[in-house]
Design a protein around this motif. Sequence first.
Motif, PDB file in Angstrom:
ATOM      1  N   LEU A  27       0.821  -1.216   0.000  1.00 20.85           N
ATOM      2  CA  LEU A  27       0.000   0.000   0.000  1.00 20.85           C
ATOM      3  C   LEU A  27       0.853   1.264   0.000  1.00 20.85           C
ATOM      4  O   LEU A  27       0.435   2.290  -0.549  1.00 20.85           O
ATOM      5  CB  LEU A  27      -0.937  -0.003   1.205  1.00 20.85           C
ATOM      6  CG  LEU A  27      -2.085  -1.021   1.139  1.00 20.85           C
ATOM      7  CD1 LEU A  27      -2.824  -1.075   2.475  1.00 20.85           C
ATOM      8  CD2 LEU A  27      -3.042  -0.681   0.013  1.00 20.85           C
ATOM      9  N   LEU A  28       2.040   1.207   0.594  1.00 16.35           N
ATOM     10  CA  LEU A  28       2.933   2.373   0.604  1.00 16.35           C
ATOM     11  C   LEU A  28       3.623   2.606  -0.740  1.00 16.35           C
ATOM     12  O   LEU A  28       3.984   3.737  -1.066  1.00 16.35           O
ATOM     13  CB  LEU A  28       4.015   2.202   1.678  1.00 16.35           C
ATOM     14  CG  LEU A  28       3.597   2.359   3.126  1.00 16.35           C
ATOM     15  CD1 LEU A  28       4.795   2.110   4.038  1.00 16.35           C
ATOM     16  CD2 LEU A  28       3.021   3.741   3.373  1.00 16.35           C
ATOM     17  N   THR A  29       3.804   1.556  -1.519  1.00 17.09           N
ATOM     18  CA  THR A  29       4.590   1.640  -2.758  1.00 17.09           C
ATOM     19  C   THR A  29       4.171   2.786  -3.678  1.00 17.09           C
ATOM     20  O   THR A  29       5.023   3.536  -4.141  1.00 17.09           O
ATOM     21  CB  THR A  29       4.577   0.285  -3.487  1.00 17.09           C
ATOM     22  OG1 THR A  29       5.117  -0.708  -2.622  1.00 17.09           O
ATOM     23  CG2 THR A  29       5.404   0.333  -4.753  1.00 17.09           C
ATOM     24  N   PRO A  30       2.890   2.988  -3.970  1.00 19.96           N
ATOM     25  CA  PRO A  30       2.542   4.079  -4.885  1.00 19.96           C
ATOM     26  C   PRO A  30       2.703   5.479  -4.289  1.00 19.96           C
ATOM     27  O   PRO A  30       2.787   6.456  -5.021  1.00 19.96           O
ATOM     28  CB  PRO A  30       1.074   3.841  -5.234  1.00 19.96           C
ATOM     29  CG  PRO A  30       0.661   2.595  -4.578  1.00 19.96           C
ATOM     30  CD  PRO A  30       1.746   2.167  -3.650  1.00 19.96           C
ATOM     31  N   PHE A  31       2.763   5.569  -2.968  1.00 17.88           N
ATOM     32  CA  PHE A  31       2.753   6.874  -2.322  1.00 17.88           C
ATOM     33  C   PHE A  31       4.098   7.301  -1.744  1.00 17.88           C
ATOM     34  O   PHE A  31       4.297   8.480  -1.480  1.00 17.88           O
ATOM     35  CB  PHE A  31       1.695   6.891  -1.205  1.00 17.88           C
ATOM     36  CG  PHE A  31       0.331   6.516  -1.703  1.00 17.88           C
ATOM     37  CD1 PHE A  31      -0.383   7.372  -2.527  1.00 17.88           C
ATOM     38  CD2 PHE A  31      -0.225   5.292  -1.386  1.00 17.88           C
ATOM     39  CE1 PHE A  31      -1.640   7.022  -3.008  1.00 17.88           C
ATOM     40  CE2 PHE A  31      -1.479   4.924  -1.854  1.00 17.88           C
ATOM     41  CZ  PHE A  31      -2.179   5.796  -2.665  1.00 17.88           C
ATOM     42  N   VAL A  32       4.993   6.362  -1.511  1.00 17.61           N
ATOM     43  CA  VAL A  32       6.291   6.681  -0.897  1.00 17.61           C
ATOM     44  C   VAL A  32       7.392   6.288  -1.891  1.00 17.61           C
ATOM     45  O   VAL A  32       7.681   5.100  -2.067  1.00 17.61           O
ATOM     46  CB  VAL A  32       6.466   5.934   0.451  1.00 17.61           C
ATOM     47  CG1 VAL A  32       7.803   6.275   1.080  1.00 17.61           C
ATOM     48  CG2 VAL A  32       5.320   6.252   1.392  1.00 17.61           C
ATOM     49  N   PRO A  33       8.013   7.271  -2.553  1.00 22.66           N
ATOM     50  CA  PRO A  33       9.030   6.960  -3.562  1.00 22.66           C
ATOM     51  C   PRO A  33      10.183   6.106  -3.032  1.00 22.66           C
ATOM     52  O   PRO A  33      10.720   5.273  -3.766  1.00 22.66           O
ATOM     53  CB  PRO A  33       9.524   8.338  -4.011  1.00 22.66           C
ATOM     54  CG  PRO A  33       8.365   9.253  -3.745  1.00 22.66           C
ATOM     55  CD  PRO A  33       7.719   8.710  -2.504  1.00 22.66           C
ATOM     56  N   ALA A  34      10.552   6.255  -1.775  1.00 24.70           N
ATOM     57  CA  ALA A  34      11.656   5.455  -1.218  1.00 24.70           C
ATOM     58  C   ALA A  34      11.298   3.972  -1.162  1.00 24.70           C
ATOM     59  O   ALA A  34      12.168   3.113  -1.354  1.00 24.70           O
ATOM     60  CB  ALA A  34      12.017   5.964   0.175  1.00 24.70           C
ATOM     61  N   VAL A  35      10.038   3.661  -0.929  1.00 25.05           N
ATOM     62  CA  VAL A  35       9.600   2.263  -0.907  1.00 25.05           C
ATOM     63  C   VAL A  35       9.685   1.682  -2.312  1.00 25.05           C
ATOM     64  O   VAL A  35      10.197   0.581  -2.515  1.00 25.05           O
ATOM     65  CB  VAL A  35       8.172   2.141  -0.323  1.00 25.05           C
ATOM     66  CG1 VAL A  35       7.621   0.743  -0.499  1.00 25.05           C
ATOM     67  CG2 VAL A  35       8.168   2.533   1.142  1.00 25.05           C
ATOM     68  N   ALA A  36       9.206   2.429  -3.303  1.00 25.00           N
ATOM     69  CA  ALA A  36       9.292   1.971  -4.694  1.00 25.00           C
ATOM     70  C   ALA A  36      10.749   1.803  -5.109  1.00 25.00           C
ATOM     71  O   ALA A  36      11.124   0.812  -5.754  1.00 25.00           O
ATOM     72  CB  ALA A  36       8.574   2.952  -5.618  1.00 25.00           C
TER      73      ALA A  36
END
Length: 150
Positions: A27-36
């Motif tokens: 769920l964080l992937t699309p919103f947090v560039p560091a996670v992506a």
Amino acid sequence: MTHPKPSNDWFFRGIVALVCCVAFWLLLTPFVPAVARSTMGRFHLSSSSFAWFALQQPIPAMYNFSNQYEVQDVPADFLSPILDQSERRYINHFPMRVLTFANTRYLLTEPGTDRWVTLWTTYRGQTMETRVHLKPLGDGKFEMIREALP
């Protein structure tokens, strides 16, 4: 009538916690560039540490980023448009697997000559590019050399 005391099933709780952590990461992937970016690093075998790479293994990897690769017989900075016969190809997940897994690795190394492979992963405006030189060592062995990008 007495009811038996329910047991504490810590293994089940651990599995539920793991599923919750994976869902939270996704769920964080699309919103947090560091996670992506961290996930892209996993795809390119360039995570900051093996422990971080291993920790991300339960996270599903298919169909979430655009992954491409290109194979060339000469270094990328040596190409001229006349000689360039390569084309980018899409791959579902883990673009580095063209070098590490199955028949693609055999097809790349079978001629026994140098190969330069460029990998791209793109997601929501972020791109990670990795270039690898497959250098023949003889006797069917190759050295994988990650090249620095400009």
